[in-house]
Design a protein around this motif. Structure first.
Motif, PDB file in Angstrom:
ATOM      1  N   ASN A   1       0.804  -1.214   0.000  1.00 54.98           N
ATOM      2  CA  ASN A   1       0.000   0.000   0.000  1.00 54.98           C
ATOM      3  C   ASN A   1       0.841   1.271   0.000  1.00 54.98           C
ATOM      4  N   ASN A   2       2.158   1.155  -0.095  1.00 56.56           N
ATOM      5  CA  ASN A   2       3.023   2.323   0.003  1.00 56.56           C
ATOM      6  C   ASN A   2       4.217   2.155  -0.922  1.00 56.56           C
ATOM      7  N   LYS A   3       4.061   2.615  -2.154  1.00 53.57           N
ATOM      8  CA  LYS A   3       5.141   2.488  -3.137  1.00 53.57           C
ATOM      9  C   LYS A   3       5.642   3.847  -3.620  1.00 53.57           C
ATOM     10  N   VAL A   4       4.735   4.782  -3.822  1.00 52.19           N
ATOM     11  CA  VAL A   4       5.111   6.066  -4.403  1.00 52.19           C
ATOM     12  C   VAL A   4       5.907   6.910  -3.405  1.00 52.19           C
ATOM     13  N   ALA A   5       5.495   6.965  -2.171  1.00 49.45           N
ATOM     14  CA  ALA A   5       6.209   7.787  -1.180  1.00 49.45           C
ATOM     15  C   ALA A   5       7.659   7.333  -0.995  1.00 49.45           C
ATOM     16  N   PRO A   6       7.940   6.022  -0.846  1.00 48.63           N
ATOM     17  CA  PRO A   6       9.342   5.618  -0.744  1.00 48.63           C
ATOM     18  C   PRO A   6      10.151   5.947  -2.001  1.00 48.63           C
ATOM     19  N   ALA A   7       9.537   5.818  -3.180  1.00 52.83           N
ATOM     20  CA  ALA A   7      10.230   6.151  -4.425  1.00 52.83           C
ATOM     21  C   ALA A   7      10.526   7.652  -4.475  1.00 52.83           C
ATOM     22  N   ASN A   8       9.553   8.455  -4.089  1.00 45.95           N
ATOM     23  CA  ASN A   8       9.735   9.905  -4.027  1.00 45.95           C
ATOM     24  C   ASN A   8      10.866  10.248  -3.058  1.00 45.95           C
ATOM     25  N   ASN A   9      10.860   9.628  -1.890  1.00 47.00           N
ATOM     26  CA  ASN A   9      11.896   9.893  -0.888  1.00 47.00           C
ATOM     27  C   ASN A   9      13.276   9.504  -1.405  1.00 47.00           C
ATOM     28  N   LEU A  10      13.366   8.378  -2.117  1.00 48.10           N
ATOM     29  CA  LEU A  10      14.638   7.949  -2.686  1.00 48.10           C
ATOM     30  C   LEU A  10      15.175   9.006  -3.656  1.00 48.10           C
ATOM     31  N   LEU A  11      14.313   9.490  -4.523  1.00 51.11           N
ATOM     32  CA  LEU A  11      14.734  10.487  -5.512  1.00 51.11           C
ATOM     33  C   LEU A  11      15.153  11.797  -4.853  1.00 51.11           C
ATOM     34  N   VAL A  12      14.329  12.289  -3.943  1.00 53.52           N
ATOM     35  CA  VAL A  12      14.594  13.586  -3.305  1.00 53.52           C
ATOM     36  C   VAL A  12      15.829  13.524  -2.399  1.00 53.52           C
ATOM     37  N   SER A  13      16.010  12.415  -1.714  1.00 55.91           N
ATOM     38  CA  SER A  13      17.120  12.334  -0.760  1.00 55.91           C
ATOM     39  C   SER A  13      18.463  12.030  -1.413  1.00 55.91           C
ATOM     40  N   THR A  14      18.465  11.555  -2.659  1.00 56.73           N
ATOM     41  CA  THR A  14      19.726  11.198  -3.301  1.00 56.73           C
ATOM     42  C   THR A  14      20.151  12.151  -4.416  1.00 56.73           C
ATOM     43  N   VAL A  15      19.246  13.033  -4.852  1.00 58.70           N
ATOM     44  CA  VAL A  15      19.621  13.992  -5.895  1.00 58.70           C
ATOM     45  C   VAL A  15      20.533  15.053  -5.269  1.00 58.70           C
ATOM     46  N   LYS A  16      21.416  15.625  -6.091  1.00 55.37           N
ATOM     47  CA  LYS A  16      22.273  16.696  -5.599  1.00 55.37           C
ATOM     48  C   LYS A  16      21.401  17.794  -5.006  1.00 55.37           C
ATOM     49  N   GLN A  17      21.827  18.315  -3.873  1.00 58.84           N
ATOM     50  CA  GLN A  17      21.027  19.304  -3.159  1.00 58.84           C
ATOM     51  C   GLN A  17      20.672  20.511  -4.029  1.00 58.84           C
ATOM     52  N   GLU A  18      21.614  20.959  -4.842  1.00 58.77           N
ATOM     53  CA  GLU A  18      21.343  22.137  -5.672  1.00 58.77           C
ATOM     54  C   GLU A  18      20.377  21.846  -6.822  1.00 58.77           C
ATOM     55  N   GLU A  19      20.056  20.579  -7.070  1.00 53.74           N
ATOM     56  CA  GLU A  19      19.113  20.200  -8.124  1.00 53.74           C
ATOM     57  C   GLU A  19      17.732  19.819  -7.580  1.00 53.74           C
ATOM     58  N   ARG A  20      17.621  19.739  -6.272  1.00 51.04           N
ATOM     59  CA  ARG A  20      16.395  19.265  -5.631  1.00 51.04           C
ATOM     60  C   ARG A  20      15.176  20.116  -5.992  1.00 51.04           C
ATOM     61  N   ALA A  21      15.313  21.421  -5.952  1.00 51.81           N
ATOM     62  CA  ALA A  21      14.177  22.310  -6.242  1.00 51.81           C
ATOM     63  C   ALA A  21      13.678  22.131  -7.674  1.00 51.81           C
ATOM     64  N   SER A  22      14.590  21.869  -8.602  1.00 50.39           N
ATOM     65  CA  SER A  22      14.190  21.655  -9.995  1.00 50.39           C
ATOM     66  C   SER A  22      13.545  20.292 -10.205  1.00 50.39           C
ATOM     67  N   LEU A  23      13.913  19.323  -9.373  1.00 45.49           N
ATOM     68  CA  LEU A  23      13.359  17.972  -9.508  1.00 45.49           C
ATOM     69  C   LEU A  23      11.939  17.880  -8.950  1.00 45.49           C
ATOM     70  N   LYS A  24      11.681  18.552  -7.851  1.00 45.91           N
ATOM     71  CA  LYS A  24      10.399  18.389  -7.152  1.00 45.91           C
ATOM     72  C   LYS A  24       9.162  18.591  -8.033  1.00 45.91           C
ATOM     73  N   PRO A  25       9.101  19.596  -8.923  1.00 43.09           N
ATOM     74  CA  PRO A  25       7.900  19.729  -9.768  1.00 43.09           C
ATOM     75  C   PRO A  25       7.673  18.511 -10.674  1.00 43.09           C
ATOM     76  N   LEU A  26       8.737  17.828 -11.042  1.00 43.10           N
ATOM     77  CA  LEU A  26       8.592  16.647 -11.896  1.00 43.10           C
ATOM     78  C   LEU A  26       7.995  15.462 -11.133  1.00 43.10           C
ATOM     79  N   LEU A  27       7.992  15.546  -9.811  1.00 45.07           N
ATOM     80  CA  LEU A  27       7.518  14.441  -8.990  1.00 45.07           C
ATOM     81  C   LEU A  27       6.050  14.575  -8.596  1.00 45.07           C
TER      82      LEU A  27
END
Length: 96
Positions: free
Chosen positions: A36-62
């Protein structure tokens, strides 16, 4: 098996994003994924591992959960080592 830390760059649209993955990141992702919980862990993986300076640009794509799953899947596939696996069929033994 040795621990593998990897930087993986993905091109998404006209932008490039670099993710730094460790075995701990991948283990945390798999351990938090449930039926029952697949998208949130995937989102967390992406947000927590992307370069910090790219995080703001990635979030709208998620915003789209399908995009989240596609991106996480591509990231994990690239992180996975290339190994040869052959599963052999077992012969059925009849007992009387």
């Amino acid at each position: 098996m040795t621990e593998v830390n990897r930087d993986i760059t993905m091109e998404i649209g006209d932008r490039e994003f670099t993710f730094h993955l460790t075995p701990q990141d991948v283990t945390k992702y798999f351990n938090s994924t449930t039926n029952n919980n697949k998208v949130a862990p995937a989102n967390n993986l992406l947000v927590s591992t992307v370069k910090q300076e790219e995080r703001a640009s990635l979030k709208p794509l998620l915003a789209n959960p399908v995009t989240v799953m596609e991106l996480a899947g591509a990231l994990l596939e690239e992180y996975s080592p290339d190994i040869d696996i052959i599963v052999k069929k077992s012969s059925a033994t009849l007992t009387a």
